[in-house]
Design a protein around this motif. Structure first.
Motif, PDB file in Angstrom:
ATOM      1  N   PHE A  10       6.689   6.002   6.568  1.00  0.00           N
ATOM      2  CA  PHE A  10       6.063   4.914   5.808  1.00  0.00           C
ATOM      3  C   PHE A  10       6.954   4.576   4.617  1.00  0.00           C
ATOM      4  O   PHE A  10       7.279   5.439   3.820  1.00  0.00           O
ATOM      5  CB  PHE A  10       4.660   5.294   5.307  1.00  0.00           C
ATOM      6  N   HIS A  11       7.324   3.290   4.518  1.00  0.00           N
ATOM      7  CA  HIS A  11       8.211   2.888   3.420  1.00  0.00           C
ATOM      8  C   HIS A  11       7.705   1.676   2.645  1.00  0.00           C
ATOM      9  O   HIS A  11       8.386   1.229   1.717  1.00  0.00           O
ATOM     10  CB  HIS A  11       9.619   2.621   3.955  1.00  0.00           C
ATOM     11  N   GLY A  12       6.546   1.115   3.017  1.00  0.00           N
ATOM     12  CA  GLY A  12       6.008  -0.004   2.238  1.00  0.00           C
ATOM     13  C   GLY A  12       5.547  -1.141   3.117  1.00  0.00           C
ATOM     14  O   GLY A  12       5.593  -1.062   4.349  1.00  0.00           O
ATOM     15  N   ASP A  24      13.519   8.582   0.439  1.00  0.00           N
ATOM     16  CA  ASP A  24      12.333   7.930  -0.118  1.00  0.00           C
ATOM     17  C   ASP A  24      11.429   9.011  -0.698  1.00  0.00           C
ATOM     18  O   ASP A  24      10.776   9.749   0.044  1.00  0.00           O
ATOM     19  CB  ASP A  24      11.631   7.149   1.006  1.00  0.00           C
ATOM     20  N   ASN A  69      12.316   0.675  -2.326  1.00  0.00           N
ATOM     21  CA  ASN A  69      12.996   0.789  -1.024  1.00  0.00           C
ATOM     22  C   ASN A  69      13.745  -0.488  -0.666  1.00  0.00           C
ATOM     23  O   ASN A  69      14.825  -0.429  -0.067  1.00  0.00           O
ATOM     24  CB  ASN A  69      11.988   1.164   0.065  1.00  0.00           C
ATOM     25  N   SER A 126       7.103  -1.134  -7.722  1.00  0.00           N
ATOM     26  CA  SER A 126       6.350  -0.431  -6.675  1.00  0.00           C
ATOM     27  C   SER A 126       7.311   0.345  -5.780  1.00  0.00           C
ATOM     28  O   SER A 126       8.534   0.160  -5.855  1.00  0.00           O
ATOM     29  CB  SER A 126       5.592  -1.440  -5.809  1.00  0.00           C
ATOM     30  N   GLY A 127       6.720   1.150  -4.897  1.00  0.00           N
ATOM     31  CA  GLY A 127       7.524   1.913  -3.952  1.00  0.00           C
ATOM     32  C   GLY A 127       8.239   1.019  -2.952  1.00  0.00           C
ATOM     33  O   GLY A 127       9.411   1.226  -2.635  1.00  0.00           O
ATOM     34  N   ALA A 128       7.526   0.019  -2.454  1.00  0.00           N
ATOM     35  CA  ALA A 128       8.143  -0.891  -1.483  1.00  0.00           C
ATOM     36  C   ALA A 128       9.349  -1.587  -2.111  1.00  0.00           C
ATOM     37  O   ALA A 128      10.404  -1.711  -1.484  1.00  0.00           O
ATOM     38  CB  ALA A 128       7.122  -1.920  -1.008  1.00  0.00           C
ATOM     39  N   LYS A 164       4.990   5.670  -7.409  1.00  0.00           N
ATOM     40  CA  LYS A 164       3.743   6.425  -7.586  1.00  0.00           C
ATOM     41  C   LYS A 164       3.664   7.264  -8.874  1.00  0.00           C
ATOM     42  O   LYS A 164       3.307   6.759  -9.921  1.00  0.00           O
ATOM     43  CB  LYS A 164       3.494   7.288  -6.350  1.00  0.00           C
ATOM     44  N   VAL A 194       9.035   8.260  -2.929  1.00  0.00           N
ATOM     45  CA  VAL A 194       7.964   7.494  -3.586  1.00  0.00           C
ATOM     46  C   VAL A 194       6.702   8.349  -3.731  1.00  0.00           C
ATOM     47  O   VAL A 194       6.032   8.324  -4.760  1.00  0.00           O
ATOM     48  CB  VAL A 194       7.689   6.190  -2.799  1.00  0.00           C
ATOM     49  N   GLN A 195       6.398   9.131  -2.699  1.00  0.00           N
ATOM     50  CA  GLN A 195       5.193   9.967  -2.757  1.00  0.00           C
ATOM     51  C   GLN A 195       5.486  11.393  -3.209  1.00  0.00           C
ATOM     52  O   GLN A 195       4.668  12.040  -3.848  1.00  0.00           O
ATOM     53  CB  GLN A 195       4.509   9.987  -1.379  1.00  0.00           C
ATOM     54  N   GLU A 206      11.969  10.234   4.546  1.00  0.00           N
ATOM     55  CA  GLU A 206      11.065  10.913   3.608  1.00  0.00           C
ATOM     56  C   GLU A 206      11.266  12.425   3.760  1.00  0.00           C
ATOM     57  O   GLU A 206      11.380  12.911   4.890  1.00  0.00           O
ATOM     58  CB  GLU A 206       9.604  10.619   3.957  1.00  0.00           C
ATOM     59  N   GLU A 234       2.227   9.421   4.307  1.00  0.00           N
ATOM     60  CA  GLU A 234       1.217   8.624   5.015  1.00  0.00           C
ATOM     61  C   GLU A 234       1.141   9.054   6.477  1.00  0.00           C
ATOM     62  O   GLU A 234       0.093   8.957   7.110  1.00  0.00           O
ATOM     63  CB  GLU A 234       1.561   7.134   4.947  1.00  0.00           C
TER      64      GLU A 234
HETATM   65  C1  LIG Z   1       6.945   7.385   1.081  1.00  0.00           C
HETATM   66  C2  LIG Z   1       6.427   6.067   0.627  1.00  0.00           C
HETATM   67  N1  LIG Z   1       7.283   5.044   0.462  1.00  0.00           N
HETATM   68  C3  LIG Z   1       6.877   3.842   0.045  1.00  0.00           C
HETATM   69  C4  LIG Z   1       5.550   3.587  -0.226  1.00  0.00           C
HETATM   70  C5  LIG Z   1       5.119   2.235  -0.692  1.00  0.00           C
HETATM   71  O1  LIG Z   1       4.799   2.279  -2.043  1.00  0.00           O
HETATM   72  P1  LIG Z   1       3.974   1.082  -2.722  1.00  0.00           P
HETATM   73  O2  LIG Z   1       2.610   1.107  -2.137  1.00  0.00           O
HETATM   74  O3  LIG Z   1       4.018   1.421  -4.181  1.00  0.00           O
HETATM   75  O4  LIG Z   1       4.709  -0.175  -2.408  1.00  0.00           O
HETATM   76  C6  LIG Z   1       4.610   4.632  -0.070  1.00  0.00           C
HETATM   77  C7  LIG Z   1       3.191   4.394  -0.329  1.00  0.00           C
HETATM   78  O5  LIG Z   1       2.334   5.096   0.102  1.00  0.00           O
HETATM   79  C8  LIG Z   1       5.064   5.888   0.355  1.00  0.00           C
HETATM   80  O6  LIG Z   1       4.230   6.917   0.527  1.00  0.00           O
END
Ligand SMILES: Cc1ncc(COP(=O)(O)O)c(C=O)c1O
Length: 395
Positions: free
Chosen positions: A138-140, A223, A109, A104-106, A252, A225-226, A190, A195
């Motif tokens: 937002f990082h998780g 980051d 990170n 996952s993204g969290a 993602k 992730v998005q 980011e 988010e």
């Molecule tokens: C920039 C960013 N980092 C981390 C995350 C967390 O990802 P996850 O929900 O897959 O843990 C998100 C989720 O929206 C995100 O947008």
């Protein structure tokens, strides 16, 4: 089962962590999904920027079923062929040298934060463990990443939070300079606060962060992730800015809907991890990495990324043409776009859903558009027409 019966049973057995709409999506194809009552929707949420190649993509179905017949899961005690292939493709697409895979993204990170601290620990500088992150980021949702997230609404009720995070103002370089001290290890940022409301970094800000990191021997963790894996029309959004991070995180869109996360780093930093330092049972398993390999192969192609840019421009034109007086600002990079309104958009999202268009907010006042990267002009026209009608009904 119907929408109602699924929702009722869900309320009984599922923990109440999500504010859900009273429908259940049961089937998808391309940019379309259908609910349990067989109502069709244009899906401009795409699993929140995860379904990069649309629903039930034929290429991915083929890879997934072939891999399912071959090998689903083995431990990272052994080399995993599709994982190795994915790492090779991702390092080529990003300019990084090594990959660590998670789910996952969290988690990506988390890996980045641990790697940054371990890097300085390995240089006998264990005092350098503070990470600067940004307000509205937002990082998780894990304890460390929710602490990294610069929004108290996500942290309330979960104290004590993880130590070692300080918050600066986004797009305000002097606030970051003021936060740097002898204990700073890294800056985590980011390229577009997703988010937080689809807020892109200014070019001077991001370049300034890179310079600040170089001058103070800090690591720049981006980051993505998005924003990563083609969302902005480049493989990484930071490539739009000509910036190279020391560590970059993905999730993602990387799996096209299959759960995967990745933490990529340059050699000098990646070398800080040794056997036993970090791990994940399912991280990079054969099933997910085979699919992510295909996603990466398709998305990395110049022609694919050009088309994302083109569709991004087309969607942007349609959204700007709405000219609703309640729109405060339009922000976009490729196929991540946000329309900021002067008030909360929750009801507008509900009206769009009733009319057959799925959208998601980003913060209370911003309508976010993150459709599959394979979206076409007809689908964009359809979404814009529904949104226009919905705006007329929205009081
Ligand atoms: C920039 C960013 N980092 C981390 C995350 C967390 O990802 P996850 O929900 O897959 O843990 C998100 C989720 O929206 C995100 O947008």
């Amino acid at each position: 089962m119907t929408n109602n019966s699924i929702a009722e049973t869900g309320q009984q057995y599922i923990m109440n962590t999500y504010g859900r709409f009273p429908i259940s999506l049961v089937r998808g194809k391309g940019t379309y999904v259908w609910d349990a009552d067989n109502k069709q929707y244009l899906d401009f949420v795409g699993g929140i920027a995860a379904c990069s190649l649309g629903h039930s993509n034929e290429n991915l179905i083929q890879v997934l079923t072939e891999q399912a017949k071959t090998l689903w899961h083995v431990s990272n005690l052994y080399w995993i062929e599709p994982q190795v292939q994915l790492a090779e493709k991702l390092t080529a697409a990003t300019g990084m040298d090594k990959a660590f895979f998670c789910n996952s993204g969290a988690e990506a990170n988390e890996a980045a934060i641990k790697l940054a601290r371990k890097y300085f620990y390995g240089q006998n500088q264990s005092n350098k463990n503070e990470i600067i992150t940004f307000k509205n980021s937002f990082h998780g949702r894990t304890l460390a990443t929710v602490t990294a997230t610069g929004q108290t609404k996500y942290q309330k009720g979960f104290a004590p939070l993880a130590p070692g995070f300080v918050y600066a103002d986004y797009n305000d370089l002097p606030s970051v300079e003021a936060a740097v001290n002898e204990n700073t290890a890294a800056i985590l940022v980011e390229v577009i606060q997703g988010e937080g409301g689809v807020i892109p970094a200014d070019i001077s800000f991001l370049r300034g962060l890179r310079q600040l990191c170089d001058q103070n021997e800090l690591l720049l963790i981006i980051d993505e992730v998005q924003t990563g894996v083609g969302r902005t029309g480049k493989f990484l959004a930071c490539q739009l800015y000509g910036i190279k991070p020391d560590i970059v995180t993905l999730a993602k869109g990387l799996g096209g809907g299959i759960p995967i996360g990745a933490c990529l780093a340059v050699d000098k930093v990646a070398a800080a991890f040794e056997p036993g330092n970090h791990a994940s049972t399912f991280g990079g398993n054969p099933l997910v990495t085979a699919v992510a390999c295909k996603v990466t192969e398709i998305v990395s192609k110049e022609g694919f990324l050009k088309q994302v840019e083109k569709m991004g421009d087309y969607l942007g034109e349609k959204l700007l043409a709405l000219k609703d007086p309640r729109i405060v600002q339009f922000r976009s990079r490729g196929l991540i776009q946000g329309l900021e309104f002067e008030r909360e958009v929750k009801d507008l999202v509900g009206i769009c859903m009733k009319k057959g268009l799925l959208l998601v907010n980003a913060g209370p006042n911003v309508l976010r558009f993150v459709p599959p990267l394979t979206v076409n002009e007809i689908e964009i026209n359809g979404a814009a027409a529904i949104l226009k009608q919905a705006l007329q009904e929205w009081e």
